[in-house]
Design a protein around this motif. Structure first.
Motif, PDB file in Angstrom:
ATOM      1  N   THR A  70       0.903  -1.109   0.445  1.00  0.00           N
ATOM      2  CA  THR A  70       0.243  -0.148  -0.324  1.00  0.00           C
ATOM      3  C   THR A  70       0.512   1.297  -0.413  1.00  0.00           C
ATOM      4  O   THR A  70       0.555   2.101  -0.382  1.00  0.00           O
ATOM      5  N   TRP A  71       2.419   1.486   0.611  1.00  0.00           N
ATOM      6  CA  TRP A  71       3.069   2.419   0.838  1.00  0.00           C
ATOM      7  C   TRP A  71       3.886   2.779  -0.509  1.00  0.00           C
ATOM      8  O   TRP A  71       4.669   3.686  -1.236  1.00  0.00           O
ATOM      9  N   GLY A 121       4.955   4.240  -4.248  1.00  0.00           N
ATOM     10  CA  GLY A 121       4.649   4.595  -4.941  1.00  0.00           C
ATOM     11  C   GLY A 121       4.619   4.172  -6.671  1.00  0.00           C
ATOM     12  O   GLY A 121       3.306   4.605  -6.710  1.00  0.00           O
ATOM     13  N   PRO A 122       5.100   3.627  -7.158  1.00  0.00           N
ATOM     14  CA  PRO A 122       5.587   3.052  -8.447  1.00  0.00           C
ATOM     15  C   PRO A 122       3.892   1.914  -8.513  1.00  0.00           C
ATOM     16  O   PRO A 122       3.589   1.621  -9.401  1.00  0.00           O
ATOM     17  N   CYS A 123       3.694   1.483  -7.379  1.00  0.00           N
ATOM     18  CA  CYS A 123       2.353  -0.106  -7.194  1.00  0.00           C
ATOM     19  C   CYS A 123       1.132   0.867  -7.143  1.00  0.00           C
ATOM     20  O   CYS A 123       0.601   0.720  -8.468  1.00  0.00           O
ATOM     21  N   LYS A 124       1.517   2.369  -7.431  1.00  0.00           N
ATOM     22  CA  LYS A 124       0.064   2.885  -7.177  1.00  0.00           C
ATOM     23  C   LYS A 124      -0.167   3.379  -8.865  1.00  0.00           C
ATOM     24  O   LYS A 124      -1.113   3.347  -9.032  1.00  0.00           O
ATOM     25  N   MET A 125       0.740   4.195  -9.098  1.00  0.00           N
ATOM     26  CA  MET A 125       1.470   4.579 -10.335  1.00  0.00           C
ATOM     27  C   MET A 125       0.310   3.925 -11.209  1.00  0.00           C
ATOM     28  O   MET A 125      -0.108   3.665 -12.318  1.00  0.00           O
ATOM     29  N   MET A 126       0.922   1.986 -11.093  1.00  0.00           N
ATOM     30  CA  MET A 126       0.463   1.282 -12.593  1.00  0.00           C
ATOM     31  C   MET A 126      -1.100   1.162 -11.984  1.00  0.00           C
ATOM     32  O   MET A 126      -1.722   0.567 -12.795  1.00  0.00           O
ATOM     33  N   THR A 127      -1.521   0.916 -10.475  1.00  0.00           N
ATOM     34  CA  THR A 127      -2.745   0.713 -10.077  1.00  0.00           C
ATOM     35  C   THR A 127      -3.642   1.506 -10.910  1.00  0.00           C
ATOM     36  O   THR A 127      -4.956   1.256 -11.021  1.00  0.00           O
ATOM     37  N   GLU A 128      -3.333   2.741 -10.742  1.00  0.00           N
ATOM     38  CA  GLU A 128      -4.048   4.011 -11.098  1.00  0.00           C
ATOM     39  C   GLU A 128      -3.966   4.931 -12.649  1.00  0.00           C
ATOM     40  O   GLU A 128      -5.131   5.098 -13.058  1.00  0.00           O
ATOM     41  N   GLN A 129      -2.835   4.387 -13.567  1.00  0.00           N
ATOM     42  CA  GLN A 129      -2.464   4.618 -14.023  1.00  0.00           C
ATOM     43  C   GLN A 129      -2.650   4.337 -15.496  1.00  0.00           C
ATOM     44  O   GLN A 129      -2.429   4.269 -16.555  1.00  0.00           O
ATOM     45  N   VAL A 130      -1.750   3.060 -14.991  1.00  0.00           N
ATOM     46  CA  VAL A 130      -1.316   2.554 -16.487  1.00  0.00           C
ATOM     47  C   VAL A 130      -2.354   1.105 -16.282  1.00  0.00           C
ATOM     48  O   VAL A 130      -3.119   0.664 -17.759  1.00  0.00           O
ATOM     49  N   PHE A 131      -3.096  -0.309 -15.678  1.00  0.00           N
ATOM     50  CA  PHE A 131      -3.790  -0.922 -15.874  1.00  0.00           C
ATOM     51  C   PHE A 131      -5.290  -1.514 -16.104  1.00  0.00           C
ATOM     52  O   PHE A 131      -6.027  -1.323 -16.505  1.00  0.00           O
ATOM     53  N   PHE A 178      -1.525  -9.237  -5.212  1.00  0.00           N
ATOM     54  CA  PHE A 178      -2.474  -9.364  -3.587  1.00  0.00           C
ATOM     55  C   PHE A 178      -0.673  -8.669  -2.189  1.00  0.00           C
ATOM     56  O   PHE A 178       0.125  -7.786  -3.318  1.00  0.00           O
ATOM     57  N   ASP A 179      -1.604  -7.639  -1.233  1.00  0.00           N
ATOM     58  CA  ASP A 179      -0.812  -7.124  -1.008  1.00  0.00           C
ATOM     59  C   ASP A 179       0.128  -7.970   0.259  1.00  0.00           C
ATOM     60  O   ASP A 179       0.012  -8.919   0.744  1.00  0.00           O
ATOM     61  N   MET A 180       1.521  -7.757  -0.503  1.00  0.00           N
ATOM     62  CA  MET A 180       2.410  -8.196  -0.124  1.00  0.00           C
ATOM     63  C   MET A 180       3.298  -8.519   1.575  1.00  0.00           C
ATOM     64  O   MET A 180       3.368  -9.106   2.336  1.00  0.00           O
ATOM     65  N   GLU A 181       1.510  -7.573   2.194  1.00  0.00           N
ATOM     66  CA  GLU A 181       1.753  -7.353   4.663  1.00  0.00           C
ATOM     67  C   GLU A 181       0.732  -7.682   4.275  1.00  0.00           C
ATOM     68  O   GLU A 181       1.062  -7.888   5.726  1.00  0.00           O
ATOM     69  N   LYS A 182       0.171  -8.728   3.811  1.00  0.00           N
ATOM     70  CA  LYS A 182      -1.663  -8.877   4.167  1.00  0.00           C
ATOM     71  C   LYS A 182      -1.936 -10.173   3.620  1.00  0.00           C
ATOM     72  O   LYS A 182      -1.960 -10.318   2.411  1.00  0.00           O
ATOM     73  N   GLU A 189       2.576 -15.032   2.354  1.00  0.00           N
ATOM     74  CA  GLU A 189       3.078 -16.541   2.639  1.00  0.00           C
ATOM     75  C   GLU A 189       3.447 -16.854   1.418  1.00  0.00           C
ATOM     76  O   GLU A 189       4.360 -17.425   0.701  1.00  0.00           O
ATOM     77  N   LEU A 190       2.927 -15.042   0.252  1.00  0.00           N
ATOM     78  CA  LEU A 190       3.328 -16.002  -1.737  1.00  0.00           C
ATOM     79  C   LEU A 190       4.564 -14.393  -1.212  1.00  0.00           C
ATOM     80  O   LEU A 190       5.473 -14.703  -1.941  1.00  0.00           O
ATOM     81  N   SER A 191       4.114 -14.260  -0.403  1.00  0.00           N
ATOM     82  CA  SER A 191       6.182 -13.283  -0.171  1.00  0.00           C
ATOM     83  C   SER A 191       7.586 -13.586   0.104  1.00  0.00           C
ATOM     84  O   SER A 191       8.586 -13.538  -0.504  1.00  0.00           O
ATOM     85  N   THR A 192       7.048 -14.875   0.321  1.00  0.00           N
ATOM     86  CA  THR A 192       7.964 -16.016   0.769  1.00  0.00           C
ATOM     87  C   THR A 192       8.156 -16.279   0.148  1.00  0.00           C
ATOM     88  O   THR A 192       9.589 -17.211  -0.231  1.00  0.00           O
TER      89      THR A 192
END
Length: 700
Positions: free
Chosen positions: A50-51, A53-63, A81-85, A90-93
């Motif tokens: 969630t924190w 910036g490039p993730c948000k850019m992809m979500t809001e502008q590209v996808f 998937f949010d890698m912190e929730k 589990e997927l992050s590991t």
């Protein structure tokens, strides 16, 4: 039924056909893999936080773009998937996610075909994903070829590009260096292999690759294009200069700046003027010449690229420790220009927040942040500090004194500004009333020291001179003295007598009356009878809040009066009994106590009859006056006052006589008799200011 099912399927297909953007499914990875197997597709996984910036850019502008939907919905079952929730942890590991965003292209059996770290514009990003769709570009296939030792140069280039996408820097350098050694001169300067020289990690300014690029600039320009080559060279210089401007380079590294200066003079690069400005800043930073850096930035601020504003602003970070108040003020003023030069609102916000630290340092006295409490708590969390809140009202005299005389002092600001995010909040406006309830504020000024989670670390009441106030705050910052720490110990079950004694006194000091009653009750329950009348615990019975006339503590005091006198002396006990009765009578006359009846006053008279109190006559006079006042007996009240006023002094005059005289002034027809009472009262008053006040307000 079959027709209905077919119809619904048709509607769903049409919805997919006309939907915009990437269709991310709200399913588990296992379910996504099953769908991919059924549909003959792969799975595209967006691994984000969630924190980021490039993730948000992809979500809001590209996808959300239609072209993105057309491509990804055709080739993949898409999930994110949010890698912190939740499942993301589990997927992050499982997939060893080290940076964000990371995008995985998975086979239907869950194996990783391709990994892409970092986003980009849609066309470039689709190009990277398209490479990944080809199995020949997958890392397992390329690694197998590489280990044979017979890999062609073109396939090694494919491996380089796959490692670039996966952001595997260590392996990338090894493979790229090996490939460059195998290339002919013509291959090195050709378009296909430009990706090696364009990559900043493979061709930094000090590398052999970059030296080769400079030496053969004309050949690269002919094959790759002048614009691309010049942009790469300018980017390399800019990156190296940043390491100097940001303070990563040392003074002994300055000769490299001389080389860059010579090279910059030689080449006609894009943004050459800006690069020369950055070079001058690099020299100034290496020499720790704060004034020169401020002068350069002030001159060029409106010519700086938008993408560099934040970088150059934060290059001034070292000034916080090495500068002085004058320089901090200059940087704070420069910050206003940075904010004005920024075009994006979020950048303006970041810059404003960053330069507020210089405004704080430049401030003489406490620097009050223009933030809500929630914003201040977040800022405190980022800075690993606490929030200091001045809870005031506009009508509070001590609040005004602190604002005008204490907080503006330099010594106070020098302590508060580095240690706290400081707020002033009017408790009667905005979020103030809610905070009054939230933190149980009962008097002003109240000062709160809050942890970043909003919980109370320490609480103080009342004004004071600067030195004494600073001492109180410093003591409160020591955990064992903080109110929050005492609360925690009590809640955890600490029932040590010494601790409870300290805790009750702390609660009384901040007007936490209900809690003080609770804790003092616990403490008294632990004491032996002989301890209750001891001087160590007299503070409980002495306190008006804990021992009012109707309280259990008062009853205990009355019932054990002799024991208290033997332990503490008759004068102390008599004065306490007098003050308890006197305070209740005062509250009745001032209208604070609306529940008491005449019978209560009569009972009080009977209650004190056996006691040989030192000021028994004065107390009985107060009771007779109160009784007549409650019965609205003007004649009886006049007679009681005429007799009682002869015994009164300053305190009784203000708290007993004054409210009664206000009543008589409106009820007595014989104004000469009223004036007689006033004169009788004034004759016994020693305080000239009080005498003047009563004279003005009690004219017959």
């Amino acid at each position: 039924m079959k027709k209905i099912v077919c119809l619904l399927a048709g509607v769903f297909a049409c919805f997919q056909l006309f939907s915009q953007g990437v269709d991310f499914k709200s399913v588990s990875l296992k379910e996504a893999l099953e769908q991919a197997k059924t549909q003959g597709k792969m799975v595209f996984v967006d691994c984000y936080t969630t924190w980021c910036g490039p993730c948000k850019m992809m979500t809001e502008q590209v996808f959300p773009q239609k072209e993105a939907g057309d491509f990804f919905n055709t080739h993949f079952v898409n999930v994110k998937f949010d890698m912190e929730k939740g499942e993301g942890k589990e997927l992050s590991t499982r997939f060893k996610i080290r940076a964000y965003p990371t995008f995985l292209l998975l086979e239907p059996d869950g194996k990783v075909r391709y990994r892409i770290v970092g986003g980009g514009d849609l066309e470039e990003f689709i190009g990277r994903v398209s490479r990944g769709l080809q199995e020949k570009n997958s890392l397992p296939v390329l690694d197998k070829e590489y280990t044979t030792g017979k890999m062609s140069k073109r396939r090694m280039l494919d491996l380089v590009m796959t490692l670039q996408d996966a952001y595997d820097a260590d392996r990338l350098k090894v493979v790229a260096d090996e490939l460059v050694k195998r290339l002919t001169f013509n291959e090195k300067v050709s378009t296909p292999y430009w990706v090696i020289y364009e990559d900043n990690s493979l061709s930094p300014l000090t590398s052999d690759n970059f030296s080769f690029l400079l030496k053969n600039k004309a050949a690269f320009e002919k094959n790759v294009g002048e614009t691309k080559v010049n942009q790469k060279i300018a980017s390399a210089y800019s990156g190296m200069l940043y390491s100097y401007v940001a303070g990563f380079a040392k003074k002994e590294d300055m000769p490299r700046l001389d080389v860059m200066k010579q090279q910059l003079d030689e080449y006609d690069l894009p943004d050459k003027t800006y690069l020369q400005t950055k070079l001058a800043l690099a020299y100034a930073r290496c020499n720790e010449d704060i004034d020169q850096m401020i002068t350069l930035l002030k001159k060029e601020i409106y010519n700086l690229p938008q993408g560099e504003l934040w970088t150059l602003a934060t290059s001034l970070d070292f000034v916080k420790k090495q500068g002085n108040k004058t320089q901090w003020q200059q940087v704070a003023e420069l910050g206003d220009q940075f904010v004005e030069a920024a075009k994006a609102e979020d950048l303006k916000g970041y810059l404003k927040s960053y330069f507020s630290s210089f405004k704080k340092l430049a401030s003489v006295g406490v620097y009050w942040e223009d933030l809500t409490l929630e914003q201040a708590l977040k800022k405190a969390e980022r800075g690993k500090r606490m929030v200091f809140v001045d809870c005031y009202t506009t009508w509070c005299g001590p609040c005004k004194y602190m604002t005008s005389n204490v907080f503006p002092q330099e010594a106070v600001g020098d302590y508060f500004n580095p240690n706290f995010v400081c707020l002033k909040i009017d408790m009667e406006k905005g979020e103030g009333p809610e905070l009054v309830k939230r933190y149980g504020i009962r008097a002003f000024p109240t000062f709160l020291i809050l942890r970043p989670d909003g919980s109370v670390y320490h609480k103080m009441l009342g004004s004071g001179e600067a030195d004494a106030f600073l001492k109180r705050v410093r003591e409160g910052m020591e955990e064992e003295h903080s109110t929050g720490y005492l609360d925690k110990l009590y809640d955890e079950g600490n029932r040590d007598k010494d601790f409870l004694t300290r805790y009750v006194k702390s609660l009384l000091a901040i007007y936490e009356e209900d809690k003080a009653k609770e804790v003092s009750g616990v403490l008294l329950g632990l004491l032996e009878e002989s301890e209750k009348v001891d001087s160590n615990y007299w503070f409980i019975f002495e306190n008006p809040t804990l021992t009012s006339q109707k309280s259990d503590n008062f009853k205990y005091l009355i019932d054990h009066r002799v024991a208290f006198i033997q332990s503490l002396g008759k004068e102390k006990i008599d004065n306490k009994l007098y003050s308890i009765y006197y305070n209740r009578l005062s509250y009745i006359l001032k209208g604070y106590d609306k529940k008491s009846k005449v019978e209560d006053v009569v009972y009080m008279k009977k209650e004190i009859e056996p006691y040989k109190l030192e000021k028994k006559k004065e107390l009985l006079a107060c009771m007779k006056i109160t009784e007549a006042y409650m019965e609205k007996d003007v004649k009886g009240l006049y007679a009681s006052c005429k007799k009682g006023f002869k015994l009164f002094h300053d305190d009784e005059a203000m708290n007993i006589a004054f409210p009664v005289l206000k009543y008589l002034n409106s009820e007595m027809k014989e104004k000469n008799k009223f004036q007689e009472l006033v004169n009788l009262l004034l004759a016994n008053i020693e305080n000239e200011s009080l005498k003047e006040y009563l004279s003005k307000n009690m004219e017959g």
